[in-house]
Design a protein around this motif. Structure first.
Motif, PDB file in Angstrom:
ATOM      1  N   CYS A 113       0.813  -1.221   0.000  1.00 23.30           N
ATOM      2  CA  CYS A 113       0.000   0.000   0.000  1.00 23.30           C
ATOM      3  C   CYS A 113       0.843   1.267   0.000  1.00 23.30           C
ATOM      4  O   CYS A 113       0.345   2.338  -0.356  1.00 23.30           O
ATOM      5  N   HIS A 114       2.071   1.156   0.421  1.00 24.44           N
ATOM      6  CA  HIS A 114       2.940   2.333   0.562  1.00 24.44           C
ATOM      7  C   HIS A 114       4.291   2.000  -0.039  1.00 24.44           C
ATOM      8  O   HIS A 114       4.717   0.849  -0.059  1.00 24.44           O
ATOM      9  N   TRP A 115       4.985   3.036  -0.501  1.00 25.08           N
ATOM     10  CA  TRP A 115       6.275   2.769  -1.138  1.00 25.08           C
ATOM     11  C   TRP A 115       7.282   2.175  -0.163  1.00 25.08           C
ATOM     12  O   TRP A 115       8.168   1.424  -0.578  1.00 25.08           O
ATOM     13  N   MET A 116       7.149   2.473   1.111  1.00 18.57           N
ATOM     14  CA  MET A 116       8.067   1.903   2.097  1.00 18.57           C
ATOM     15  C   MET A 116       7.877   0.389   2.200  1.00 18.57           C
ATOM     16  O   MET A 116       8.855  -0.366   2.357  1.00 18.57           O
ATOM     17  N   GLU A 117       6.648  -0.061   2.095  1.00 21.19           N
ATOM     18  CA  GLU A 117       6.384  -1.501   2.112  1.00 21.19           C
ATOM     19  C   GLU A 117       6.963  -2.177   0.874  1.00 21.19           C
ATOM     20  O   GLU A 117       7.536  -3.273   0.965  1.00 21.19           O
ATOM     21  N   GLU A 170      22.868   2.471  -2.610  1.00 20.06           N
ATOM     22  CA  GLU A 170      21.923   1.500  -3.170  1.00 20.06           C
ATOM     23  C   GLU A 170      20.555   1.632  -2.500  1.00 20.06           C
ATOM     24  O   GLU A 170      19.517   1.547  -3.167  1.00 20.06           O
ATOM     25  N   PHE A 171      20.552   1.845  -1.199  1.00 20.08           N
ATOM     26  CA  PHE A 171      19.284   2.024  -0.487  1.00 20.08           C
ATOM     27  C   PHE A 171      18.534   3.244  -1.032  1.00 20.08           C
ATOM     28  O   PHE A 171      17.312   3.193  -1.257  1.00 20.08           O
ATOM     29  N   HIS A 172      19.271   4.331  -1.233  1.00 16.46           N
ATOM     30  CA  HIS A 172      18.624   5.567  -1.668  1.00 16.46           C
ATOM     31  C   HIS A 172      18.070   5.442  -3.085  1.00 16.46           C
ATOM     32  O   HIS A 172      16.950   5.888  -3.367  1.00 16.46           O
ATOM     33  N   SER A 173      18.836   4.845  -3.992  1.00 15.83           N
ATOM     34  CA  SER A 173      18.344   4.677  -5.363  1.00 15.83           C
ATOM     35  C   SER A 173      17.137   3.756  -5.406  1.00 15.83           C
ATOM     36  O   SER A 173      16.179   3.995  -6.160  1.00 15.83           O
ATOM     37  N   MET A 194       9.388   4.930  -4.737  1.00 14.07           N
ATOM     38  CA  MET A 194       8.492   6.088  -4.656  1.00 14.07           C
ATOM     39  C   MET A 194       7.858   6.391  -6.006  1.00 14.07           C
ATOM     40  O   MET A 194       6.721   6.868  -6.073  1.00 14.07           O
ATOM     41  N   GLN A 195       8.586   6.125  -7.082  1.00 17.07           N
ATOM     42  CA  GLN A 195       8.003   6.311  -8.405  1.00 17.07           C
ATOM     43  C   GLN A 195       6.954   5.249  -8.706  1.00 17.07           C
ATOM     44  O   GLN A 195       5.918   5.541  -9.311  1.00 17.07           O
ATOM     45  N   MET A 241       8.881   9.547   6.851  1.00 16.85           N
ATOM     46  CA  MET A 241       9.496   9.179   5.584  1.00 16.85           C
ATOM     47  C   MET A 241      10.487  10.238   5.115  1.00 16.85           C
ATOM     48  O   MET A 241      11.500   9.926   4.477  1.00 16.85           O
ATOM     49  N   GLY A 242      10.206  11.497   5.440  1.00 21.93           N
ATOM     50  CA  GLY A 242      11.179  12.539   5.139  1.00 21.93           C
ATOM     51  C   GLY A 242      12.477  12.326   5.897  1.00 21.93           C
ATOM     52  O   GLY A 242      13.575  12.533   5.356  1.00 21.93           O
ATOM     53  N   LEU A 243      12.357  11.905   7.146  1.00 25.73           N
ATOM     54  CA  LEU A 243      13.547  11.578   7.934  1.00 25.73           C
ATOM     55  C   LEU A 243      14.297  10.403   7.312  1.00 25.73           C
ATOM     56  O   LEU A 243      15.535  10.420   7.222  1.00 25.73           O
TER      57      LEU A 243
END
Length: 719
Positions: free
Chosen positions: A360-364, A382-385, A391-392, A403-405
């Protein structure tokens, strides 16, 4: 204090100076209209005090009452809290966290100072020891913020209990755990993706309104009231696929075991279907995990080394592929079961379409990549990319400070991390998370400790500690822990601590003791002395003479004690009768003799002794007491500290002793000395500055007669 508003271009983290819609806070005052006047003022913390007053009541004509109650005439004062209406953490809980974090913070600062003073240790040894201290500090704070999982209260577990009971997660604890994972806990760096899987299991409900957690929780409530066969419900398979995508293997296996094919009456007719369900459950429960251990109740097979994990991972995926291409699916007649199980297999095989549909969320979706697509992903780049890609694929309409943090951490951007902590989590988080940011990050260390002209020549670290100390100082229940943080600010901390201590009320004994204890802890002797002087002056001016003298004595304030002694001297000099002296005798006793002469205080002590001896004589004591009293009189009359205006009252009090019937108590020379004093007094009375005592008009003549009588008797006695 520092903290002036800065221009958007000069700020550390650029921001848009947009004007937001005003926030409206209801004021439930209960005062009937019309309201004549409204007063608004700041009170403790982030509370506003609003006073709503009715107009003054006019006198009713003809003595008739207008029916307005007394409560409506005056008005009412209410408090309005500024901020979010529904907060995760109550005020009492925030105070508990504030008090609980003080010992850990103070201990860490003490250890930092100790390590800074060690010159013999190597730099690597100091870094290692400091990292251990910060890790201990972080875990202490983490425990203070709460444990999300609660122990099971039942011996026999309910098969329909998919989600274990737990405390409501808080954004504060979730953010602290994230920072500990990435900045401090080096021991888990080899299995960092699995740490994030555990983090999501605890705090998935904080991401947005609709999450995998909310779906599984809703499914659990639905199962208790579901009348149809569970596998016919689409929410059953939807919740199970989401739980599998998030790595909640124990929840998936529990849900699979609720499948209708496990019912005894259906085993015979649904044997193949049950076999497929059980095969998927076994594959889920034996999933390889690149981690040293698993918490109790979690499923999976742990592998500590990368070669062993890769070997088990390939073997496990081979079993999944074989099951997915098996001919048993043709024999499975239940459509929902067949499609649901094959969807679970595609999730475990890392099919991005199935993972995207299950989350349901990009973090998942981000976490699911670590489980089923790239389990060996390492490095923040690698985590950031990967996070940007997720997120896209799974855009979220609502912004989330957590999530901003997280993005700031992955982007190795301490400025963004600080900004998100300050905006979302408040001053407590920023003040306590500084050490986590700088424990192994040279860029962050320079950023936070560099003194900046725009901040008044203080560092960002000191600025945020001062801000948090100011928040603590604004509340009467937390001001006493603010000195811990002010003392850690080398530039402006001690000056603001002095202001804070001076602003505390001094009318209560316990409050003064608390201030003095703070001064003792931080070696602020000058401030301690000033506080005692302020307390002494306050109590003296407000009529509490004993308390005033006590605190001035503790401060060793010779100047004010001398003034008090002089004031006593003047008061007693106006009326030196027994009743007036009793009024001041206790205070003279309290002043003691350590003050010195104190402008006549020595005389007051001797006069007190004289009065006590005189009282013993009047109570019928023997001649020895009378002689002792006369000796005290002679000492007073001979002493230069005895003012002239006290001579006549002293002699008048001694008339009875001068006329002692048994024998004269003074010698001829002593009597002549007193007569000379009396003659000198007659001359001094002509001086305009002479202060007349409140004695009877015949006092002088009665004293002269008593001295003459004593002189004659003394002459006869000595012949």
């Amino acid at each position: 204090m520092p903290g002036l508003a800065s221009d958007p271009g000069d700020s550390l983290v650029p921001f848009l100076p947009d004007v937001r819609d005003p926030v409206v806070y209801p004021v439930r005052h209960g005062v009937n209209p019309p309201i004549f006047r409204v007063y608004v003022s700041w009170t403790r913390g982030n509370f506003l005090q609003v006073a709503c007053l009715r107009p003054p009541a006019a006198e009713p004509a003809g003595g008739e009452e207008d029916g307005v109650s007394d409560e409506e005439i005056g008005g009412k004062v209410v408090e309005v809290k500024l901020g979010a209406g529904d907060e995760e953490i109550s005020e009492a809980q925030r105070r508990r966290i504030a008090y609980g974090s003080v010992p850990a913070f103070a201990l860490l600062q003490s250890r930092k100072n100790s390590l800074a003073a060690m010159s013999r240790m190597s730099a690597s040894s100091i870094r290692t020891e400091w990292w251990e201290h910060v890790l201990e500090y972080s875990r202490h704070i983490s425990d203070l913020l709460g444990n999300p999982m609660l122990p099971s209260s039942t011996v026999i577990e309910d098969p329909k209990m998919i989600m274990q009971p737990h405390e409501e997660p808080t954004t504060l604890k979730a953010a602290w755990q994230l920072m500990e994972i990435f900045y401090v806990d080096k021991l888990s760096s080899t299995w960092l993706p699995e740490r994030l899987v555990d983090w999501l299991a605890d705090y998935d409900s904080l991401l947005t309104e609709t999450t995998i957690h909310s779906k599984v929780e809703g499914l659990q409530k639905r199962l208790s009231s579901l009348k149809v066969v569970v596998e016919d419900d689409p929410e059953y398979w939807e919740g199970m696929s989401g739980a599998l995508a998030a790595g909640w293997l124990d929840a998936v296996v529990k849900l699979l075991r609720l499948h209708g094919s496990y019912q005894l009456e259906q085993l015979g007719s649904r044997e193949t279907e049950n076999g497929l369900v059980e095969a998927v459950a076994v594959l889920v429960s034996t999933m390889p995990r690149m981690r040293p251990h698993l918490p109790a109740g979690r499923l999976g097979q742990c592998y500590k080394t990368k070669p062993d994990f890769i070997k088990a991972w390939e073997k496990w995926r081979l079993h999944i592929s074989r099951l997915d291409s098996s001919t048993f699916w043709v024999q499975c007649s239940h459509h929902q079961t067949r499609e649901g199980l094959r969807n679970l297999l595609q999730i475990m095989l890392g099919n991005i379409s199935n993972l995207r549909a299950a989350t349901c969320h990009w973090m998942e979706l981000f976490i699911s990549h670590f489980l089923y697509i790239r389990p060996l992903t390492m490095g923040l780049d690698e985590f950031h990319s990967l996070a940007q890609k997720c997120m896209q694929l799974k855009s979220s309409s609502s912004s989330n400070g957590l999530m901003g943090l997280f993005i700031g951490i992955l982007g190795e951007n301490p400025e963004v991390v600080l900004a998100e902590c300050s905006k979302t989590l408040g001053p407590w988080m920023v003040a306590h998370a500084m050490e986590l940011l700088t424990v192994d990050n040279g860029h962050a260390d320079i950023l936070l400790h560099e003194e900046r002209y725009s901040l008044g020549d203080i560092s960002i670290e000191e600025l945020h500690r001062l801000v948090y100390a100011q928040v603590l100082s604004s509340h009467p229940l937390t001001w006493q822990i603010a000195p811990t943080y002010l003392a850690s600010c080398p530039k402006q901390g001690l000056g603001l601590l002095e202001i804070l201590l001076y602003k505390q009320p001094v009318q209560h004994y316990q409050m003064i003791l608390k201030n003095l204890e703070i001064c003792r802890l931080y070696e602020l002797e000058n401030i301690s002395s000033s506080i005692m002087k302020i307390a002494g002056t306050y109590h003296w001016k407000h009529g509490r003479k004993g308390s005033g003298v006590y605190w001035l004595q503790q401060a060793r304030d010779e100047v004010r004690l001398n003034k008090i002694a002089q004031q006593l001297f003047e008061c007693i000099g106006k009326s030196i009768s027994d009743d007036s002296f009793k009024q001041w005798e206790g205070l003279i006793e309290l002043l003691g003799s350590q003050v010195g002469t104190a402008g006549g205080l020595e005389f007051l002590h001797k006069y007190r002794d004289f009065k006590r001896s005189l009282q013993q004589v009047q109570d019928g004591s023997p001649v020895d007491a009378a002689r002792q009293t006369m000796e005290s009189l002679m000492q007073l009359m001979k002493n230069s500290s005895t003012p002239q205006r006290f001579w006549l009252p002293l002699l008048h009090d001694s008339v009875k002793l001068l006329n002692w019937k048994a024998q004269p108590l003074l010698t001829v020379s002593e009597t002549n000395l007193l007569l000379n004093k009396l003659q000198e007094l007659s001359m001094v009375k002509l001086h305009p500055d002479f202060c007349e005592s409140n004695l009877p008009p015949q006092a002088l003549s009665s004293v002269r007669l008593a001295l003459a009588t004593n002189l004659g008797r003394a002459v006869l006695e000595e012949c």
